[in-house]
Write a protein that holds these residues in place. Structure first.
Motif, PDB file in Angstrom:
ATOM      1  N   ARG A 150     -47.403   3.552 -10.174  1.00  0.00           N
ATOM      2  CA  ARG A 150     -47.278   4.827  -9.436  1.00  0.00           C
ATOM      3  C   ARG A 150     -47.886   4.750  -8.042  1.00  0.00           C
ATOM      4  O   ARG A 150     -48.306   5.758  -7.481  1.00  0.00           O
ATOM      5  N   PHE A 175     -58.468   8.501  -2.643  1.00  0.00           N
ATOM      6  CA  PHE A 175     -58.475   9.692  -3.517  1.00  0.00           C
ATOM      7  C   PHE A 175     -57.645  10.826  -2.911  1.00  0.00           C
ATOM      8  O   PHE A 175     -56.903  11.524  -3.611  1.00  0.00           O
ATOM      9  N   GLU A 218     -67.864   2.267  -4.135  1.00  0.00           N
ATOM     10  CA  GLU A 218     -67.360   3.494  -4.765  1.00  0.00           C
ATOM     11  C   GLU A 218     -66.100   3.133  -5.559  1.00  0.00           C
ATOM     12  O   GLU A 218     -65.592   2.022  -5.465  1.00  0.00           O
ATOM     13  N   ALA A 219     -65.625   4.088  -6.344  1.00  0.00           N
ATOM     14  CA  ALA A 219     -64.454   3.781  -7.173  1.00  0.00           C
ATOM     15  C   ALA A 219     -63.439   4.902  -7.131  1.00  0.00           C
ATOM     16  O   ALA A 219     -63.778   6.072  -6.922  1.00  0.00           O
ATOM     17  N   VAL A 220     -62.199   4.512  -7.305  1.00  0.00           N
ATOM     18  CA  VAL A 220     -61.122   5.477  -7.534  1.00  0.00           C
ATOM     19  C   VAL A 220     -60.558   5.166  -8.909  1.00  0.00           C
ATOM     20  O   VAL A 220     -60.205   4.020  -9.198  1.00  0.00           O
ATOM     21  N   VAL A 221     -60.535   6.179  -9.759  1.00  0.00           N
ATOM     22  CA  VAL A 221     -60.024   6.026 -11.119  1.00  0.00           C
ATOM     23  C   VAL A 221     -58.725   6.806 -11.211  1.00  0.00           C
ATOM     24  O   VAL A 221     -58.661   7.972 -10.798  1.00  0.00           O
ATOM     25  N   PHE A 222     -57.694   6.163 -11.743  1.00  0.00           N
ATOM     26  CA  PHE A 222     -56.368   6.782 -11.783  1.00  0.00           C
ATOM     27  C   PHE A 222     -55.813   6.666 -13.187  1.00  0.00           C
ATOM     28  O   PHE A 222     -55.721   5.572 -13.749  1.00  0.00           O
ATOM     29  N   PRO A 282     -63.366   4.310   2.114  1.00  0.00           N
ATOM     30  CA  PRO A 282     -62.041   3.916   1.603  1.00  0.00           C
ATOM     31  C   PRO A 282     -61.700   4.579   0.270  1.00  0.00           C
ATOM     32  O   PRO A 282     -60.542   4.950   0.041  1.00  0.00           O
ATOM     33  N   ALA A 283     -62.707   4.758  -0.592  1.00  0.00           N
ATOM     34  CA  ALA A 283     -62.426   5.394  -1.884  1.00  0.00           C
ATOM     35  C   ALA A 283     -62.064   6.861  -1.700  1.00  0.00           C
ATOM     36  O   ALA A 283     -61.147   7.376  -2.355  1.00  0.00           O
ATOM     37  N   GLN A 343     -56.587   3.091 -14.557  1.00  0.00           N
ATOM     38  CA  GLN A 343     -56.782   1.998 -13.613  1.00  0.00           C
ATOM     39  C   GLN A 343     -57.969   2.345 -12.725  1.00  0.00           C
ATOM     40  O   GLN A 343     -58.203   3.513 -12.434  1.00  0.00           O
ATOM     41  N   ILE A 344     -58.654   1.324 -12.311  1.00  0.00           N
ATOM     42  CA  ILE A 344     -59.788   1.558 -11.417  1.00  0.00           C
ATOM     43  C   ILE A 344     -59.753   0.567 -10.270  1.00  0.00           C
ATOM     44  O   ILE A 344     -59.346  -0.587 -10.441  1.00  0.00           O
ATOM     45  N   GLU A 345     -60.148   1.025  -9.122  1.00  0.00           N
ATOM     46  CA  GLU A 345     -60.246   0.170  -7.948  1.00  0.00           C
ATOM     47  C   GLU A 345     -61.590   0.444  -7.302  1.00  0.00           C
ATOM     48  O   GLU A 345     -61.950   1.594  -7.055  1.00  0.00           O
ATOM     49  N   ILE A 346     -62.335  -0.625  -7.078  1.00  0.00           N
ATOM     50  CA  ILE A 346     -63.639  -0.493  -6.418  1.00  0.00           C
ATOM     51  C   ILE A 346     -63.444  -0.707  -4.922  1.00  0.00           C
ATOM     52  O   ILE A 346     -62.859  -1.707  -4.499  1.00  0.00           O
ATOM     53  N   LEU A 347     -63.935   0.240  -4.144  1.00  0.00           N
ATOM     54  CA  LEU A 347     -63.809   0.168  -2.689  1.00  0.00           C
ATOM     55  C   LEU A 347     -65.194   0.398  -2.090  1.00  0.00           C
ATOM     56  O   LEU A 347     -65.704   1.520  -2.128  1.00  0.00           O
ATOM     57  N   ASP A 348     -65.767  -0.654  -1.553  1.00  0.00           N
ATOM     58  CA  ASP A 348     -67.112  -0.564  -0.954  1.00  0.00           C
ATOM     59  C   ASP A 348     -68.135   0.052  -1.901  1.00  0.00           C
ATOM     60  O   ASP A 348     -68.960   0.897  -1.508  1.00  0.00           O
ATOM     61  N   PHE A 384     -50.672   3.226  -7.151  1.00  0.00           N
ATOM     62  CA  PHE A 384     -52.144   3.244  -7.093  1.00  0.00           C
ATOM     63  C   PHE A 384     -52.708   2.051  -6.320  1.00  0.00           C
ATOM     64  O   PHE A 384     -53.508   2.211  -5.391  1.00  0.00           O
ATOM     65  N   ARG A 385     -52.275   0.845  -6.704  1.00  0.00           N
ATOM     66  CA  ARG A 385     -52.826  -0.354  -6.029  1.00  0.00           C
ATOM     67  C   ARG A 385     -52.427  -0.377  -4.557  1.00  0.00           C
ATOM     68  O   ARG A 385     -53.225  -0.752  -3.694  1.00  0.00           O
ATOM     69  N   HIS A 445     -62.615  10.371  -7.850  1.00  0.00           N
ATOM     70  CA  HIS A 445     -63.393   9.558  -6.915  1.00  0.00           C
ATOM     71  C   HIS A 445     -64.810   9.483  -7.462  1.00  0.00           C
ATOM     72  O   HIS A 445     -65.432  10.515  -7.743  1.00  0.00           O
ATOM     73  N   VAL A 496     -52.665   6.718 -15.143  1.00  0.00           N
ATOM     74  CA  VAL A 496     -51.254   6.552 -14.799  1.00  0.00           C
ATOM     75  C   VAL A 496     -50.375   7.575 -15.518  1.00  0.00           C
ATOM     76  O   VAL A 496     -49.397   8.069 -14.962  1.00  0.00           O
ATOM     77  N   ILE A 553     -56.628  11.822 -10.823  1.00  0.00           N
ATOM     78  CA  ILE A 553     -57.356  10.901  -9.935  1.00  0.00           C
ATOM     79  C   ILE A 553     -58.795  11.361  -9.825  1.00  0.00           C
ATOM     80  O   ILE A 553     -59.061  12.556  -9.697  1.00  0.00           O
ATOM     81  N   ARG A 587     -57.976   0.558   2.272  1.00  0.00           N
ATOM     82  CA  ARG A 587     -58.900  -0.495   2.739  1.00  0.00           C
ATOM     83  C   ARG A 587     -58.599  -0.863   4.182  1.00  0.00           C
ATOM     84  O   ARG A 587     -59.500  -1.228   4.945  1.00  0.00           O
TER      85      ARG A 587
END
Lengths: 296, 101
Positions: free
Chosen positions: A261, A246, B22-26, A241-242, B15-20, A263-264, B35, B28, B33, A271
């Motif tokens: 923008r 990306f 791993e992370a995506v950092v953005f 998913p990441a 901003q950061i989102e954790i997915l399983d 992102f969420r 990964h 703004v 971006i 997901r």
């Protein structure tokens, strides 16, 4: 979230030919003072056109006018301001398609709009995401010929809850027909009206490729990131998913309409919908892989 | 070498989102971006502006003793990437500057 600018669709001028095109929940109207220009644009936009029988009650987000300045040049006017003047006819149609795609892609959507192609098998939708030149249109054409339905060659709107995707089914723009040899039936009976060539780009009506192949909506099943390559080894693998988020976020068109923008919303989509990396050189192999994921 | 006493923290507007895992950092503002794999995501999370680089390395070495020798290099490489991409800021940026020449 900023509100989109809205225009009432005024009555068309005497003698003007009007096209109203729709993408998801956004409209654009185009008035032409020259019927042949309208017909040329219509050959590319025909499946996006919606009836405009009650113009005073309708609303559009974007208004365009096309005026013939003289025998060889035209003007494209967008909203209240003169956009471009002195265009030759083919250049004008090309610019019009670009401006409409840009306007409809960025304006007024509650959904996430991606620069992507959309296809489906029954209701199971595949989104082909990638930069221009990565092979989206070629792969889309091959998939239609293989029995997939066509939603879009350029823009796909996906609801943030992943329950629906909408396409913008303008004709497919192909730079090169050679990968298909004789498989693309540009000699179909209505091909003259369904196919256009502008500055070396061939626009193919999906229904010319396979009658009945058009579909307006589907449920997004897979986000695919294709790359045609004769160098890289063929690959088809599920992304995390990441990784999906990306790769997907840079393809979001209406970023300014979205909180953060987008992102969420995009990570949320990643997901819910599986992402796949597809590197191919053989179209038949690519089609077989994609058929697997819609058949799962 | 990145200074052991530095206390890296996420940059503003990131901003950061954790997915399983791993992370995506953005970012703004810059639309950058990144990964992050699981290891990099873990290092990111330890960069809270309170822990020093030395403390981050020590925590990871305790958690993964078999990889202890490799951890310092991994942390430094990850921090440098995150800093170069504008995702992390350092308490004293010149400490990073001096390592990048």
């Amino acid at each position: 979230m900023p509100s989109p600018r809205r225009f009432s669709i005024p009555p068309s001028a005497d003698g003007a030919t009007r096209l109203v095109v729709k993408f998801a929940d956004t409209l654009a109207s185009i008035d032409f003072d020259d019927r042949s220009l309208a017909q040329r644009a219509s050959s590319i936009l025909r499946h996006c056109v919606v009836p405009c029988t009650a113009p005073t009650n309708a609303r559009a987000h974007f208004v365009f006018q096309v005026e013939s300045a003289d025998e060889s040049t035209c003007a494209l006017i967008s909203g209240d301001t003169a956009a471009v003047r002195g265009l030759e006819e083919s250049a004008l149609i090309e610019r019009l398609i670009y401006e409409i795609s840009l306007a409809l892609g960025t304006g007024g959507h509650s959904s996430l709009v991606f620069h992507a192609a959309g296809l489906s098998s029954a209701d199971r939708g595949i989104v082909l995401c990638g930069k221009s030149g990565c092979g989206k249109s070629t792969l889309s054409t091959a998939l239609i010929l293989a029995g997939f339905d066509f939603l879009s060659d350029e823009l796909v709107a996906i609801r943030a809850d992943a329950t629906r995707m909408d396409g913008f089914p303008r004709a497919i723009a192909l730079k090169d027909l050679t990968p298909f040899g004789g498989d693309v039936r540009v000699d179909a009976p209505d091909a003259v009206n369904a196919t256009a060539t502008l500055n070396g780009m061939t626009y193919l009506d999906p229904c010319t490729l396979r009658p009945g192949s058009l579909r307006r909506q589907a449920t997004p099943r897979a986000l695919v990131f294709p790359l045609y390559s004769t160098v890289a080894p063929p690959e088809f693998r599920r992304l995390s998913p990441a990784e999906t988020a990306f790769l997907l976020l840079p393809r979001l068109v209406n970023t300014r309409q979205q909180v953060d923008r987008g992102f969420r919303a995009v990570t949320g989509l990643a997901r819910m919908v599986s992402g796949f990396r597809l590197v191919y050189r053989d179209l038949a192999q690519a089609i077989a892989w994609l058929a697997q994921i819609v058949g799962e | 070498m990145i200074g052991d006493g530095n206390r890296p923290r996420p940059a503003p507007d990131v901003q950061i989102e954790i997915l399983d895992g791993e992370a995506v950092v953005f970012h703004v503002a810059t639309l950058q971006i990144l990964h992050l794999n699981r290891s990099a995501a873990l290092i990111w999370y330890l960069c809270d502006g309170r822990r020093t680089v030395a403390e981050i390395c020590a925590l990871l070495a305790d958690a993964y003793p078999s990889a202890a020798e490799q951890i310092r290099d991994d942390v430094e490489r990850t921090l440098r990437l995150l800093w170069e991409k504008g995702a992390l800021v350092a308490e004293s940026a010149e400490v990073f500057d001096s390592t990048l020449g």
